[in-house]
Design an enzyme around this catalytic site. Structure first.
Site, PDB file in Angstrom:
ATOM      1  N   ASP A   1       0.832  -1.189   0.000  1.00  0.00           N
ATOM      2  CA  ASP A   1       0.000   0.000   0.000  1.00  0.00           C
ATOM      3  C   ASP A   1       0.873   1.248   0.000  1.00  0.00           C
ATOM      4  O   ASP A   1       2.101   1.166   0.047  1.00  0.00           O
ATOM      5  CB  ASP A   1      -0.876  -0.025   1.266  1.00  0.00           C
TER       6      ASP A   1
ATOM      7  N   LYS B   1      -4.078   3.008  -2.428  1.00  0.00           N
ATOM      8  CA  LYS B   1      -5.419   3.573  -2.488  1.00  0.00           C
ATOM      9  C   LYS B   1      -5.475   4.744  -1.522  1.00  0.00           C
ATOM     10  O   LYS B   1      -5.601   4.579  -0.325  1.00  0.00           O
ATOM     11  CB  LYS B   1      -6.466   2.523  -2.106  1.00  0.00           C
TER      12      LYS B   1
ATOM     13  N   MET C   1      -7.180  11.653   7.828  1.00  0.00           N
ATOM     14  CA  MET C   1      -7.654  11.988   6.472  1.00  0.00           C
ATOM     15  C   MET C   1      -8.518  13.248   6.483  1.00  0.00           C
ATOM     16  O   MET C   1      -9.527  13.332   5.786  1.00  0.00           O
ATOM     17  CB  MET C   1      -8.453  10.807   5.877  1.00  0.00           C
TER      18      MET C   1
END
Length: 510
Positions: free
Chosen positions: A38, A60, A175
């Protein structure tokens, strides 16, 4: 077709440098057949993957998806059905907004064995690295980790977001940098005091580290003025006002060094530079390929006295590896004497059970040639055992006055350039070159030297190759060794910053 499914391990890589992964995660990585990795992992972890394993990038992240979640799950299923061990390597912890639960459910639904290996989540690690504990007696007895990137609400924040303002513990938002203004506005509107300490932090493997502190009222403005870029962690609560003691100062903190050379040399440089605070990456790496020999090496053993000369640790290792392949009794080397170019090569020779008879005071090919001419009787043969890329000057100088054989044991060939090298090269403070051949490989593979990067060369021959090719004036190490290169970087930083912290020399020598 293999009817027995393999096992998938969801492994948390931790948050930050490669050595923050768990021992179990590292053991699985070193024995896997496939690794699907990742974003935001330390790419050095991929060097732990077995040589024959498949390495697949499936990142991602917000605004930059290389694969959908469905495609990732399908790939894990496909690789598992081929049999063997599949490691899904994820930044931080797989279950803390890492969608590891979705991947485990997808695998379980088709009967594929799956196990989760926890990692250190950024929600705890990034604040900790900035001196902020997410809990602290008397200040915060709870911590609440909140996503600021939901797709089913108008502003991406949870439906019950306003209730967070009444909580007395620490709020950690992941995030959420693009929604920082909305987060602070909603918390203030719900009654959170404007003077509540707050911080915006970017660290770990982020290419743009930052640590901005303020209050709920002004943290948005401060983060914007500082140019903080994602990924970032937002911390709101009394602990964000703590200033725990900083880690012990290290002389190369914040310095990025690109390495070139053989795997053995780059590993030695990494192990010396990283404890001093440097971030390292592989800019170019060479692989060792054995060459056919004009003679059996066993013929050099016994008989008339001769000098065996090594100019690298790789040459030592390759010579003795081949002697063992020929089943040569090493006692036959009793009539040979050994010369090495420097301490590191001498250590490699000692590892094979032999002490060097000659090591020049300066670890250069010119000094080695002069020392040999002074020490070797005219009637004794000199045998150079080295790489095909070895300095021609050494052979020319010696052969003008002595009987010399130049035996090329191996060739150095370029390894594929790591995909992250180009990005890291752009922000490199130093580029290290450990051979003239390495300079040539770096340039032939399209390597570009950033204008502000300082080039450090292991010796004059390497420096001359770089100067001829690019016209730069590199820093030359005091001796041809990894230690010499590190000392040159430390000295350069000392001059730039006004002095290395006390203890840097001891760290290097240790």
């Amino acid at each position: 077709m293999n009817t027995k499914s393999g096992t998938v391990y969801l492994v948390g890589a931790g948050c930050g440098r490669a050595d923050l992964i768990t021992l179990r995660g590292l053991r699985l990585l070193r024995s896997c057949d496939v690794v699907v990795y990742d974003d935001l992992i330390d790419k050095e972890l991929l060097r732990e993957v077995p040589a024959g394993a498949r390495v697949v990038y499936m990142g991602k992240r917000q605004g930059r998806h290389s694969a959908t979640q469905e495609e990732i799950c399908a790939a894990l299923i496909r690789y598992a059905r081929e049999g063997g061990t599949v490691v899904r390597l994820k930044g931080g912890d797989p279950f803390v907004f890492g969608r590891g639960g979705e991947e485990m459910l997808a695998l379980g639904a088709v009967g594929i064995p799956c196990e989760m290996v926890p990692g250190i989540t950024s929600a705890i690690a990034i604040p900790a690295m900035a001196g902020i504990p997410v809990t602290h007696r008397g200040l915060s007895r709870s911590v609440h980790i909140v996503t600021a990137h939901r797709l089913d609400t108008p502003d991406g924040l949870p439906d019950d977001f306003d209730r967070l303002a009444a909580l007395s513990g620490t709020l950690v938002f992941l995030m959420g940098l693009s929604r920082l203004e909305e987060i602070t506005r909603r918390l203030l509107a719900a009654g959170k005091p404007g003077d509540t300490p707050a911080a915006v932090l970017s660290g770990g493997n982020s290419p743009h580290p930052a640590a901005v502190r303020g209050t709920l009222s002004d943290i948005g403005e401060k983060a914007r003025a500082a140019g903080v870029r994602p990924p970032a962690v937002i911390v709101v609560g009394e602990v964000a006002g703590l200033g725990l003691p900083a880690p012990a100062a290290v002389p190369l903190s914040g310095v990025t060094v690109g390495l070139s050379g053989s795997q053995a040399m780059t590993e030695k440089l990494r192990s010396a530079l990283e404890p001093l605070g440097a971030e390292t990456f592989i800019a170019q790496q060479s692989l060792i390929r054995e060459l056919p020999l004009p003679v059996r090496l066993g013929s050099l053993c016994g008989g008339a006295p001769r000098w065996l000369v090594f100019t690298s640790a790789n040459g030592v290792k390759e010579f003795f590896r081949r002697l063992r392949g020929e089943r040569v009794d090493l006692r036959r080397l009793h009539s040979c004497r050994f010369a090495v170019i420097g301490a590191a090569t001498g250590e490699a020779l000692a590892g094979e059970g032999f002490q060097a008879d000659l090591i020049p005071e300066r670890y250069t090919t010119a000094a080695l040639a002069q020392a040999l001419l002074e020490a070797v009787p005219p009637e004794e043969e000199i045998v150079l055992l080295r790489s095909r890329q070895g300095s021609a000057e050494l052979f020319r100088t010696l052969s003008a006055e002595r009987a010399v054989r130049d035996i090329h044991l191996y060739d150095a060939v370029p390894a594929p350039v790591p995909e992250e090298a180009a990005q890291l090269l752009g922000r490199a403070d130093y580029l290290v070159f450990t051979s003239a051949g390495g300079v040539k490989m770096f340039l032939e593979q399209g390597g570009a030297i950033p204008p502000e990067a300082v080039c450090v060369c292991i010796g004059e021959v390497t420096a001359a190759a770089l100067s001829r090719s690019r016209g730069v004036s590199p820093v030359v190490a005091g001796d041809t060794s990894a230690e010499g290169i590190v000392a040159a970087v430390l000295a350069r930083e000392s001059g730039r910053t006004g002095g290395c912290p006390a203890g840097a020399a001891e760290q290097l020598s240790g």
